[in-house]
Design an enzyme around this catalytic site. Sequence first.
Site, PDB file in Angstrom:
ATOM      1  N   THR A  58       0.595  -1.299  -0.061  1.00 16.83           N
ATOM      2  CA  THR A  58      -0.034   0.173   0.009  1.00 16.83           C
ATOM      3  C   THR A  58       0.731   1.193   0.075  1.00 16.83           C
ATOM      4  O   THR A  58       0.394   2.444  -0.491  1.00 16.83           O
ATOM      5  CB  THR A  58      -0.916  -0.012   1.402  1.00 16.83           C
ATOM      6  OG1 THR A  58      -1.772  -1.153   1.074  1.00 16.83           O
ATOM      7  CG2 THR A  58      -1.682   1.174   1.472  1.00 16.83           C
ATOM      8  N   HIS A  66      -7.893   2.988 -11.018  1.00 17.76           N
ATOM      9  CA  HIS A  66      -8.312   2.525 -12.351  1.00 17.76           C
ATOM     10  C   HIS A  66      -9.983   2.708 -12.911  1.00 17.76           C
ATOM     11  O   HIS A  66     -10.741   2.425 -11.840  1.00 17.76           O
ATOM     12  CB  HIS A  66      -7.909   1.302 -12.607  1.00 17.76           C
ATOM     13  CG  HIS A  66      -6.229   1.100 -12.620  1.00 17.76           C
ATOM     14  ND1 HIS A  66      -5.617   1.639 -13.584  1.00 17.76           N
ATOM     15  CD2 HIS A  66      -5.448   0.685 -11.414  1.00 17.76           C
ATOM     16  CE1 HIS A  66      -4.344   1.341 -13.094  1.00 17.76           C
ATOM     17  NE2 HIS A  66      -4.321   1.030 -12.049  1.00 17.76           N
ATOM     18  N   CYS A 453      15.333  17.587  -0.238  1.00 17.45           N
ATOM     19  CA  CYS A 453      16.407  17.316   0.812  1.00 17.45           C
ATOM     20  C   CYS A 453      16.049  16.198   1.326  1.00 17.45           C
ATOM     21  O   CYS A 453      16.768  15.561   2.273  1.00 17.45           O
ATOM     22  CB  CYS A 453      16.486  18.504   1.653  1.00 17.45           C
ATOM     23  SG  CYS A 453      15.394  18.408   3.298  1.00 17.45           S
TER      24      CYS A 453
HETATM   25  C1  LIG Z   1       4.052  -1.474  -8.406  1.00 13.91           C
HETATM   26  C2  LIG Z   1       2.881  -1.489  -7.845  1.00 13.91           C
HETATM   27  C3  LIG Z   1       1.942  -0.671  -8.546  1.00 13.91           C
HETATM   28  C4  LIG Z   1       0.472  -0.715  -8.307  1.00 13.91           C
HETATM   29  N1  LIG Z   1      -0.536   0.162  -8.859  1.00 13.91           N
HETATM   30  C5  LIG Z   1      -1.612   0.370  -8.390  1.00 13.91           C
HETATM   31  C6  LIG Z   1      -2.644   1.263  -8.872  1.00 13.91           C
HETATM   32  O1  LIG Z   1      -2.166   2.133  -9.515  1.00 13.91           O
HETATM   33  N2  LIG Z   1      -3.900   1.142  -8.668  1.00 13.91           N
HETATM   34  C7  LIG Z   1      -4.269   0.011  -7.985  1.00 13.91           C
HETATM   35  O2  LIG Z   1      -5.502   0.125  -7.925  1.00 13.91           O
HETATM   36  N3  LIG Z   1      -3.555  -0.921  -7.459  1.00 13.91           N
HETATM   37  C8  LIG Z   1      -2.330  -0.665  -7.577  1.00 13.91           C
HETATM   38  N4  LIG Z   1      -1.411  -1.763  -7.055  1.00 13.91           N
HETATM   39  C9  LIG Z   1      -1.920  -2.741  -6.109  1.00 13.91           C
HETATM   40  C10 LIG Z   1      -2.081  -2.351  -4.962  1.00 13.91           C
HETATM   41  O3  LIG Z   1      -0.912  -1.545  -4.133  1.00 13.91           O
HETATM   42  C11 LIG Z   1      -2.478  -3.223  -3.923  1.00 13.91           C
HETATM   43  O4  LIG Z   1      -3.492  -4.078  -4.559  1.00 13.91           O
HETATM   44  C12 LIG Z   1      -3.028  -2.958  -2.497  1.00 13.91           C
HETATM   45  O5  LIG Z   1      -1.944  -2.108  -1.919  1.00 13.91           O
HETATM   46  C13 LIG Z   1      -2.644  -4.320  -1.811  1.00 13.91           C
HETATM   47  O6  LIG Z   1      -3.177  -4.073  -0.254  1.00 13.91           O
HETATM   48  P1  LIG Z   1      -3.056  -5.040   0.691  1.00 13.91           P
HETATM   49  O7  LIG Z   1      -3.581  -4.461   1.900  1.00 13.91           O
HETATM   50  O8  LIG Z   1      -3.632  -6.250   0.216  1.00 13.91           O
HETATM   51  O9  LIG Z   1      -1.507  -5.235   0.943  1.00 13.91           O
HETATM   52  P2  LIG Z   1      -0.341  -4.580   2.018  1.00 13.91           P
HETATM   53  O10 LIG Z   1      -0.477  -3.186   1.632  1.00 13.91           O
HETATM   54  O11 LIG Z   1       0.892  -5.176   1.661  1.00 13.91           O
HETATM   55  O12 LIG Z   1      -0.860  -5.141   3.355  1.00 13.91           O
HETATM   56  C14 LIG Z   1      -0.716  -6.258   4.102  1.00 13.91           C
HETATM   57  C15 LIG Z   1      -0.134  -5.903   5.490  1.00 13.91           C
HETATM   58  O13 LIG Z   1      -0.256  -7.215   6.188  1.00 13.91           O
HETATM   59  C16 LIG Z   1       0.800  -7.031   7.024  1.00 13.91           C
HETATM   60  N5  LIG Z   1       1.143  -8.475   7.319  1.00 13.91           N
HETATM   61  C17 LIG Z   1       1.781  -9.229   6.693  1.00 13.91           C
HETATM   62  N6  LIG Z   1       1.862 -10.319   7.436  1.00 13.91           N
HETATM   63  C18 LIG Z   1       1.575 -10.363   8.800  1.00 13.91           C
HETATM   64  C19 LIG Z   1       1.460 -10.936   9.562  1.00 13.91           C
HETATM   65  N7  LIG Z   1       1.819 -12.140   9.752  1.00 13.91           N
HETATM   66  N8  LIG Z   1       0.892 -10.569  10.851  1.00 13.91           N
HETATM   67  C20 LIG Z   1       0.477  -9.245  10.853  1.00 13.91           C
HETATM   68  N9  LIG Z   1       0.344  -8.425   9.611  1.00 13.91           N
HETATM   69  C21 LIG Z   1       1.030  -8.969   8.772  1.00 13.91           C
HETATM   70  C22 LIG Z   1       1.703  -6.398   5.979  1.00 13.91           C
HETATM   71  O14 LIG Z   1       2.888  -5.787   7.012  1.00 13.91           O
HETATM   72  C23 LIG Z   1       0.927  -5.232   5.351  1.00 13.91           C
HETATM   73  O15 LIG Z   1       1.075  -4.064   6.167  1.00 13.91           O
HETATM   74  C24 LIG Z   1       0.118  -1.704  -7.402  1.00 13.91           C
HETATM   75  C25 LIG Z   1       0.775  -2.538  -6.815  1.00 13.91           C
HETATM   76  C26 LIG Z   1       2.350  -2.371  -7.041  1.00 13.91           C
HETATM   77  C27 LIG Z   1       3.261  -3.348  -6.180  1.00 13.91           C
END
Ligand SMILES: Cc1cc2nc3c(=O)[nH]c(=O)nc-3n(C[C@H](O)[C@H](O)[C@H](O)COP(=O)(O)OP(=O)(O)OC[C@H]3O[C@@H](n4cnc5c(N)ncnc54)[C@H](O)[C@@H]3O)c2cc1C
Length: 505
Positions: A58, A66, A453
């Site tokens: 994130t 999108h 900076c």
């Molecule tokens: C390069 C890139 C570009 C992208 N661009 C876009 C975009 O423009 N538009 C879009 O819609 N999507 C985009 N995405 C996708 C989007 O960023 C993700 O779908 C989204 O951030 C996923 O969020 P999440 O909460 O699933 O994962 P994360 O943000 O990874 O959150 C998971 C959390 O779980 C925690 N965690 C893991 N294991 C444990 C554990 N054992 N115990 C407790 N906590 C734990 C981690 O520390 C983390 O904070 C992009 C992704 C990337 C990498």
Amino acid sequence: MYHKINKTLDYWVIVQLIYDVIIVGGGVIGCAIARTLSKYDINIALLEKEADIASGTTKANSGVVHAGYAADRKYTKRNLCIHGNQLYTKAQEELNFPLRRIGSFVVALEDYQIEELETYRKNGIQDGIPGLEVIFDKEKILKMEPNLTPEVVAVLHAPSAGIVSPYEMTFALAENAATNGVKFFRNQEVIKIKHQDYVFHVKTRTEEFQGSHLINAAGLYSSRISKMLGLDYFDIIPRKGEYILFDRNSIRLNKILFPSPTKVSKGILVCPTIHGNTFAGPNAQNIVDIDDLSTTTAGLKEVLEGGMKLVPNLPLKSTIRNFAGLRAVPESMDFIIDNTDVYGFINVAGILSPGLSSCFSIAEKVQEFLELLGLTMKKKEDYNPYRPKPERFVNFSNDEIDLKIKEDPSWGRIVCRCETVPEKEILNAIRAPVGARTVDGVKFRCRPGMGRCQGGFCRPRIIELLSKELNLPYEEITKRGDDTNIVVCRTKDRILTELKRKGAL
Ligand SMILES: Cc1cc2nc3c(=O)[nH]c(=O)nc-3n(C[C@H](O)[C@H](O)[C@H](O)COP(=O)(O)OP(=O)(O)OC[C@H]3O[C@@H](n4cnc5c(N)ncnc54)[C@H](O)[C@@H]3O)c2cc1C
């Protein structure tokens, strides 16, 4: 997690609270789920392994909301993105996070790419995406985006696409969820889970939490969490994307610019950020190490070359930062949102792009699953959907600045000169619900250290403010948690110790 309940006047009884829902992972998905569920009269805990929420994928992505035309119709992620995009409008009004619907172009540089744009348009319109059009008039295109290459042949314009600050939005979700009663626990890495008599016993390094429903939103680590309950039906491959960030005002783009897509990703885009910077990226490279956020010369070269195909006048001398993000890619290439065979356990895994765009619709789906599981969803009478807009010095008029400084002089003490952030904004970021506890936590909430900076001047002052507010010695203030302490000791203390050791005092 144990809670004391004063059962009688004479003694305390210690009981263990069984949460109705435990969410593992404080990324945008976990926080969107927490906020959606916080409407209801249920006990919710969110466990995050890092020192702050929004520390995983994130934190480092393109921040594009999108429109939803890009994914194939066979994927769940397509509809969740299209619907999720629409849900942003109300969420933004309620939560006051920065969002601008500036629209995107998919750029065809060759005639053969036009067919793909037409397919996107036709299917997108059928699926309810508003305003999609293919524009062939070069003069019109370049008027809409003067920085675009004159080699352009046609563009697909999606006016509903937008840009958002993904981490500021996640903080807003968490603040509002916390205001409505969700308990956030940071520095709580889940290491073991047992399911017994319909109760999940979730062990972290320091505590045990118990809950009747468990939601796995652990991003790159989600397959590990699933495997803790014996559910070994998917793996997550980290796919790295590198970025180059350009200084504010070095170039001003009107539109989000995508190339015609490749099979593995949407390609290297050039895009404005919500705060007026511009970036090029990401590339796409499968890697093995789940924590490898390094950038490489070869990767950045690829990003620059890709970006310059769309915007030949990228301001190369104004790069201020390179960084990388990791996509959590499942083999299926689709979101895994499953009411699993373990009763009460929901996997929300493999949330690759467009996960950010889809977070609100994913949260709705999780809510439906919980209802199916029989969790009573009674709306709270005192639910407050609003999160106040954070006050920003840079948005004040001169009169407002005078007034604010009269009210509280800390509005007038500028800590970060690059981004013009006063002490008051930093204090607000620390004092907010689920507030900042680290230097990066402050940086991502209100921007000190984001400028040219990169924190060189303001960091000592931020350490001082965190130390005072959290009542911790400087040595315990970290950049981003575990082992990232910045100050080793006070020079004066070290000299005194040394002098004492030598018998000079
Ligand atoms: C390069 C890139 C570009 C992208 N661009 C876009 C975009 O423009 N538009 C879009 O819609 N999507 C985009 N995405 C996708 C989007 O960023 C993700 O779908 C989204 O951030 C996923 O969020 P999440 O909460 O699933 O994962 P994360 O943000 O990874 O959150 C998971 C959390 O779980 C925690 N965690 C893991 N294991 C444990 C554990 N054992 N115990 C407790 N906590 C734990 C981690 O520390 C983390 O904070 C992009 C992704 C990337 C990498």
